[in-house]
Scaffold this motif. Structure first.
Motif, PDB file in Angstrom:
ATOM      1  N   LEU A  32      33.898  36.200  91.380  1.00 18.07           N
ATOM      2  CA  LEU A  32      35.393  36.241  91.764  1.00 18.07           C
ATOM      3  C   LEU A  32      35.920  37.316  92.599  1.00 18.07           C
ATOM      4  O   LEU A  32      37.049  37.399  93.031  1.00 18.07           O
ATOM      5  CB  LEU A  32      36.313  36.006  90.561  1.00 18.07           C
ATOM      6  CG  LEU A  32      36.027  34.814  89.676  1.00 18.07           C
ATOM      7  CD1 LEU A  32      36.629  35.017  88.002  1.00 18.07           C
ATOM      8  CD2 LEU A  32      36.550  33.561  90.546  1.00 18.07           C
ATOM      9  N   GLY A  33      35.440  38.604  92.457  1.00 21.60           N
ATOM     10  CA  GLY A  33      35.677  39.698  92.875  1.00 21.60           C
ATOM     11  C   GLY A  33      36.688  40.572  91.928  1.00 21.60           C
ATOM     12  O   GLY A  33      37.292  39.953  91.235  1.00 21.60           O
ATOM     13  N   PRO A  34      36.608  41.900  92.295  1.00 25.14           N
ATOM     14  CA  PRO A  34      37.733  42.552  91.295  1.00 25.14           C
ATOM     15  C   PRO A  34      39.075  42.198  91.190  1.00 25.14           C
ATOM     16  O   PRO A  34      39.644  42.594  90.153  1.00 25.14           O
ATOM     17  CB  PRO A  34      37.414  43.875  92.154  1.00 25.14           C
ATOM     18  CG  PRO A  34      36.922  44.010  93.349  1.00 25.14           C
ATOM     19  CD  PRO A  34      36.163  42.632  93.429  1.00 25.14           C
ATOM     20  N   THR A  35      39.689  41.593  92.315  1.00 26.87           N
ATOM     21  CA  THR A  35      41.066  41.475  92.353  1.00 26.87           C
ATOM     22  C   THR A  35      41.352  40.201  91.464  1.00 26.87           C
ATOM     23  O   THR A  35      42.342  40.025  90.869  1.00 26.87           O
ATOM     24  CB  THR A  35      41.657  40.746  93.563  1.00 26.87           C
ATOM     25  OG1 THR A  35      40.887  39.649  94.182  1.00 26.87           O
ATOM     26  CG2 THR A  35      41.728  41.951  94.646  1.00 26.87           C
ATOM     27  N   VAL A  36      40.439  39.271  90.884  1.00 25.01           N
ATOM     28  CA  VAL A  36      40.525  38.315  89.886  1.00 25.01           C
ATOM     29  C   VAL A  36      39.763  38.774  88.653  1.00 25.01           C
ATOM     30  O   VAL A  36      40.091  38.514  87.413  1.00 25.01           O
ATOM     31  CB  VAL A  36      39.904  37.008  90.572  1.00 25.01           C
ATOM     32  CG1 VAL A  36      40.260  35.712  89.420  1.00 25.01           C
ATOM     33  CG2 VAL A  36      40.731  36.655  91.790  1.00 25.01           C
ATOM     34  N   MET A  37      38.577  39.271  88.873  1.00 27.03           N
ATOM     35  CA  MET A  37      37.951  39.550  87.623  1.00 27.03           C
ATOM     36  C   MET A  37      38.432  40.459  86.492  1.00 27.03           C
ATOM     37  O   MET A  37      38.693  40.155  85.435  1.00 27.03           O
ATOM     38  CB  MET A  37      36.392  40.240  88.172  1.00 27.03           C
ATOM     39  CG  MET A  37      35.646  40.711  86.721  1.00 27.03           C
ATOM     40  SD  MET A  37      34.190  41.395  87.321  1.00 27.03           S
ATOM     41  CE  MET A  37      34.645  43.195  87.912  1.00 27.03           C
ATOM     42  N   ALA A  95      37.359  55.929  94.490  1.00 27.66           N
ATOM     43  CA  ALA A  95      35.950  56.015  93.777  1.00 27.66           C
ATOM     44  C   ALA A  95      36.320  55.354  92.561  1.00 27.66           C
ATOM     45  O   ALA A  95      35.331  54.665  91.881  1.00 27.66           O
ATOM     46  CB  ALA A  95      35.402  57.502  93.637  1.00 27.66           C
ATOM     47  N   ALA A  96      37.252  55.426  91.866  1.00 27.22           N
ATOM     48  CA  ALA A  96      37.518  54.938  90.327  1.00 27.22           C
ATOM     49  C   ALA A  96      37.787  53.543  90.635  1.00 27.22           C
ATOM     50  O   ALA A  96      37.276  52.675  89.804  1.00 27.22           O
ATOM     51  CB  ALA A  96      38.863  55.802  89.916  1.00 27.22           C
ATOM     52  N   ALA A  97      38.425  52.958  91.488  1.00 25.59           N
ATOM     53  CA  ALA A  97      38.612  51.555  91.877  1.00 25.59           C
ATOM     54  C   ALA A  97      37.345  50.848  92.003  1.00 25.59           C
ATOM     55  O   ALA A  97      37.072  49.812  91.595  1.00 25.59           O
ATOM     56  CB  ALA A  97      39.629  51.325  92.955  1.00 25.59           C
ATOM     57  N   ILE A  98      36.695  51.586  92.969  1.00 23.46           N
ATOM     58  CA  ILE A  98      35.196  50.856  93.124  1.00 23.46           C
ATOM     59  C   ILE A  98      34.225  50.875  91.805  1.00 23.46           C
ATOM     60  O   ILE A  98      33.877  49.835  91.404  1.00 23.46           O
ATOM     61  CB  ILE A  98      34.570  51.967  94.166  1.00 23.46           C
ATOM     62  CG1 ILE A  98      35.159  51.437  95.508  1.00 23.46           C
ATOM     63  CG2 ILE A  98      32.962  51.167  94.239  1.00 23.46           C
ATOM     64  CD1 ILE A  98      34.385  52.586  96.607  1.00 23.46           C
ATOM     65  N   ALA A  99      34.381  51.825  91.090  1.00 25.39           N
ATOM     66  CA  ALA A  99      33.607  51.790  89.583  1.00 25.39           C
ATOM     67  C   ALA A  99      34.042  50.806  88.810  1.00 25.39           C
ATOM     68  O   ALA A  99      33.241  50.157  88.024  1.00 25.39           O
ATOM     69  CB  ALA A  99      33.850  53.224  89.104  1.00 25.39           C
ATOM     70  N   PHE A 100      35.521  50.858  88.604  1.00 26.04           N
ATOM     71  CA  PHE A 100      36.168  49.672  87.943  1.00 26.04           C
ATOM     72  C   PHE A 100      35.613  48.301  88.209  1.00 26.04           C
ATOM     73  O   PHE A 100      35.677  47.372  87.711  1.00 26.04           O
ATOM     74  CB  PHE A 100      37.594  50.073  87.636  1.00 26.04           C
ATOM     75  CG  PHE A 100      37.921  50.681  86.571  1.00 26.04           C
ATOM     76  CD1 PHE A 100      37.750  50.517  85.294  1.00 26.04           C
ATOM     77  CD2 PHE A 100      39.036  51.812  87.004  1.00 26.04           C
ATOM     78  CE1 PHE A 100      37.983  51.748  84.196  1.00 26.04           C
ATOM     79  CE2 PHE A 100      39.468  52.690  85.833  1.00 26.04           C
ATOM     80  CZ  PHE A 100      38.953  52.642  84.550  1.00 26.04           C
ATOM     81  N   GLY A 101      35.707  48.233  89.699  1.00 22.69           N
ATOM     82  CA  GLY A 101      35.460  46.866  89.941  1.00 22.69           C
ATOM     83  C   GLY A 101      33.813  46.250  90.141  1.00 22.69           C
ATOM     84  O   GLY A 101      33.775  45.167  90.378  1.00 22.69           O
ATOM     85  N   THR A 102      33.138  47.272  89.791  1.00 24.90           N
ATOM     86  CA  THR A 102      31.790  46.745  89.432  1.00 24.90           C
ATOM     87  C   THR A 102      31.607  45.856  88.186  1.00 24.90           C
ATOM     88  O   THR A 102      32.333  46.128  87.423  1.00 24.90           O
ATOM     89  CB  THR A 102      30.685  47.811  89.496  1.00 24.90           C
ATOM     90  OG1 THR A 102      31.061  48.757  88.555  1.00 24.90           O
ATOM     91  CG2 THR A 102      30.537  48.795  90.982  1.00 24.90           C
ATOM     92  N   ARG A 103      30.274  45.620  88.037  1.00 25.05           N
ATOM     93  CA  ARG A 103      30.001  44.730  86.856  1.00 25.05           C
ATOM     94  C   ARG A 103      30.082  45.840  85.505  1.00 25.05           C
ATOM     95  O   ARG A 103      30.418  45.106  84.375  1.00 25.05           O
ATOM     96  CB  ARG A 103      28.484  44.023  86.839  1.00 25.05           C
ATOM     97  CG  ARG A 103      28.750  42.738  87.835  1.00 25.05           C
ATOM     98  CD  ARG A 103      27.214  42.220  88.115  1.00 25.05           C
ATOM     99  NE  ARG A 103      26.705  43.229  88.932  1.00 25.05           N
ATOM    100  CZ  ARG A 103      25.466  42.688  89.417  1.00 25.05           C
ATOM    101  NH1 ARG A 103      24.693  42.119  89.217  1.00 25.05           N
ATOM    102  NH2 ARG A 103      24.896  43.864  90.195  1.00 25.05           N
TER     103      ARG A 103
END
Lengths: 123, 418
Positions: free
Chosen positions: B12-17, B86-94
Motif C-alpha cells: 500500500l505504500g507508507p501513505t496508507v500503511m 531519514a526518519a520518514a523513510i525509516a518509519f515508511g519501511t516494514r
C-alpha cells in the motif's frame, strides 16, 4: 496604523527597559501570543503546542500559537507574549517564560496548562 | 498468513500503511475512533507532504551536486537529506511499521524485569531504531533480522539512558529525565574517550571561549532559512553557476531548509495522541515506581554552549567533508541540526565550549564516515518505499543517520548475507 502606533508607544512606556523597540516590525496591536520553542521548532514543540491548542480549544479560547527554535525567541518574542520552552531559554529574553517540560513528562502538566490559561485570560 | 498481511500492507505504500497501523495502535491504547482516525490520517498527510518536499530537495540539490562534482573533482556524491527525511523513510519501511509496538514491548519487559529505569515516551525518535533495523532488512531481506537489529539499538539506548540519566538530571537541572534518543546515545562513548584524551593535554583547560559571543556574532548562520541560502550560494559558486542560477539555487535551498521541517511537524502532530496514550497506559501500570522519563535530546539543545558549538560545527563539518579522504557525504540539511551532535559533549565537558567543539569535530568525522558508508543502503531503502533517485545521479544519506550502532549492525548483516 495610527492607533497601532499609539498602542505601540503605550506598551513601550510600560515595559521594563524604555526605548526597546519591541513592536517595531510587527506594527501595532497587542495581541497576546504563545510562543512554543524547542531546539528545532518541530519535535517537542509540536507536542507541547498541540496539547496547549487542545486545552485552549476546550475552553473556547483563541490565541495565536507560534512555534520557533530557542535561538529565534529573541527576535520573535514581544514583551506581551508568553514563551513556553522545552529547553533552556537565553537569559536575555524578557517575555514571560514557562517550562513546557512538565507537558512532555506528563507530571505537573495540568499546572502548566493552568498557568497558560491564566495568562490568556489576564486582561 | 502474517507474511501475506505484511506484504499487502507494505504494498500500500507508507501513505496508507502507516495510517492503518497508527489507527490500530491508537484503538488498542484506548483512543476514541475519531481521535485515532484523525492522528492516523495526519500521519498519512505528513507523508504526502513529504513526497512534495523530497521532490523539491532532490530536484534542486541533485543537479547542483552533479555540477559541483564535475567542476571541482570532489567525490561528494551522497546528498545529506537531513533527519526529517531519514526518519520518514525509516518509519515508511516494514521494520518502521512495527517499531512502535516493538520498542514499547521491549521497554515494558525491561521495566518489569528491572533491567532499565527509563520509560521512553519519545516515540518520534523510535525512527533511529527503525533506521538501524531497516538497513539490516535491506541487506539480508529478512524482516525478523531487521527487528532484532532495531531491538538491539533500542536496548542499548535504554541502558545508556540509565547510565547518563543522573548526570543529565544534575547538569541540565531536569529532574526525572533521561535521554534514550537513538543518535545521542551513540555519541556518549566517543565523548567519554575524547574527554579523557583532552585531560592528558596540558593547558587545554586554560582555553576559554565565550558562547554568548559566538551566538551573537554568528547566530544568523544557524537559522535554517539563512543557512539554506548561504549553502545554496556556496554550492552554486563551487558548481560554477552564473548569478541567475546561483541565486535561484540559494532561494530553493532556503525553501527546502524551511519547508522540510514544517512538513515533519505535521507528522509529529499525528504522533502526539499516540505518544500521549502510550504514556498514560504505561504510567498507569508503572505509576508507583520511580523511573526516569526518556525524552528527546531536543530538550538539551537550548544550552548556550551547545548552541554555540553547533554553529561552529557548520563550517567545521563542511571543511571536514571536503578534506577527509574517502568521505562521500555532502553535508546539507542536517547542518541545521548540528547542535544535536554535541548535546552530550556539553554535558560531559561541563559546558566547556572549546572542548565541546573539539569533541564535536571528532564526532563529525565519525558521522561523515558512517553516513558515507550507509548512503547506498539508505538510497535503496528510499527506493523500496517509492522514492527513486534520478537516473545515474547521486545517492542520499543523512548525518543524523551516521551512528556507529547502525553501521556495526549493518556490517554484521553484510557478513551474514554473504
Amino acid at each position: 496604523m495610527i492607533t497601532g502606533a499609539k498602542e505601540d508607544a503605550r506598551v513601550r512606556s510600560q515595559s521594563k527597559a524604555p526605548g526597546r523597540q519591541a513592536f517595531s516590525k510587527e506594527g501595532g496591536g497587542i495581541i497576546k501570543r504563545i510562543i512554543v520553542a524547542c531546539g528545532t521548532a518541530i519535535a517537542t514543540s509540536t507536542h507541547v503546542a498541540s496539547k496547549i491548542k487542545k486545552a485552549l480549544e476546550d475552553r473556547n479560547l483563541k490565541v495565536p500559537i507560534l512555534q520557533c527554535r530557542v535561538s529565534e525567541i529573541e527576535g520573535l518574542a514581544r514583551d506581551s507574549d508568553m514563551v513556553v520552552a522545552t529547553t533552556q531559554v537565553p537569559s536575555t529574553v524578557r517575555a514571560k517564560v514557562v517550562s513546557g517540560l512538565p507537558i512532555l513528562l506528563g507530571r505537573g502538566d495540568k499546572e502548566v496548562i493552568e498557568e497558560i490559561i491564566r495568562f490568556v485570560l489576564e486582561k | 498468513m502474517l507474511a501475506s498481511v505484511v506484504n499487502f500492507l507494505t504494498g500500500l505504500g507508507p501513505t496508507v500503511m502507516l495510517p492503518i497501523l497508527i489507527l490500530i495502535l491508537g484503538l488498542i491504547l484506548g483512543q476514541k475512533i475519531s481521535e485515532a482516525l484523525r492522528s492516523a490520517l495526519t500521519i498519512g498527510v505528513g507523508f504526502v507532504g513529504l513526497n512534495l518536499v523530497i521532490g523539491l530537495l532532490i530536484g534542486a540539490l541533485a543537479p547542483a551536486t552533479q555540477a559541483l562534482i564535475e567542476r571541482t573533482g570532489v567525490n561528494l556524491t551522497a546528498m545529506d537529506v537531513g533527519w526529517g527525511v531519514a526518519a520518514a523513510i525509516a518509519f515508511g519501511t516494514r521494520v518502521g511499521a512495527l517499531i512502535v509496538p516493538l520498542a514499547f514491548g521491549i521497554n515494558i519487559v525491561m521495566l518489569l524485569t528491572k533491567t532499565t529505569r527509563t520509560l521512553n515516551v519519545d516515540i518520534w525518535n523510535f525512527w533511529h531504531y527503525a533506521f538501524t533495523g531497516s538497513l539490516v532488512t535491506i541487506i539480508t531481506g529478512s524482516i525478523p533480522l531487521g527487528l532484532v537489529a532495531a531491538a538491539i539499538h533500542a536496548v542499548v539506548a535504554l541502558k545508556i539512558a540509565d547510565l547518563t540519566g543522573p548526570q543529565v538530571q544534575e547538569f541540565f537541572e531536569l529532574p526525572g529525565v533521561a535521554i534514550p534518543q537513538g543518535w545521542a546515545i551513540t555519541s556518549v562513548p566517543i565523548v567519554l574517550v575524547m574527554n579523557k584524551i583532552l585531560d592528558k593535554i596540558p593547558g587545554i583547560n586554560k582555553i576559554k571561549a565565550d558562547p554568548e559571543t559566538v551566538q551573537k556574532k554568528l547566530g544568523v548562520v544557524g537559522q535554517p532559512i539563512f543557512l539554506g541560502f548561504i549553502l545554496g550560494a556556496l554550492f552554486g559558486l563551487l558548481a560554477g553557476y552564473d548569478i541567475t542560477k546561483l541565486l535561484q539555487l540559494s532561494v530553493s535551498m532556503a525553501g527546502v531548509m524551511l519547508l522540510v521541517p514544517r512538513i515533519i511537524a505535521i507528522f509529529m502532530e499525528g504522533l502526539v495522541p499516540l505518544s500521549e496514550s502510550a504514556k498514560a497506559f504505561l504510567q498507569k501500570r508503572f505509576g508507583g515506581r520511580e523511573f526516569y522519563v526518556g525524552l528527546d535530546s531536543a530538550i538539551l539543545i537550548g544550552h548556550p554552549v551547545t548552541i554555540a558549538a553547533g554553529i561552529l560545527l557548520i563550517p567545521i563539518t563542511l571543511g571536514l567533508a571536503a578534506v577527509l579522504p574517502g568521505n562521500t557525504t555532502l553535508p546539507f540539511a542536517d547542518l541545521a541540526a548540528t547542535a544535536f551532535f554535541v548535546c552530550m559533549a556539553t554535558l560531559f565537558t561541563r559546558g566547556d565550549l572549546f572542548r565541546t567543539t573539539v569533541i564535536g569535530a571528532v564526532i563529525m568525522i565519525v558521522v561523515l564516515y558512517t553516513s558515507s558508508s550507509l548512503a547506498p543502503l539508505i538510497t535503496a531503502n528510499a527506493a523500496s518505499i517509492g522514492y527513486q533517485m534520478p537516473e545515474g545521479a547521486t545517492t542520499i544519506t543523512a548525518l543524523s543517520g551516521g551512528n556507529w550502532i547502525a553501521w556495526l549492525l549493518a556490517s554484521v548483516a553484510k557478513l551474514l548475507a554473504k
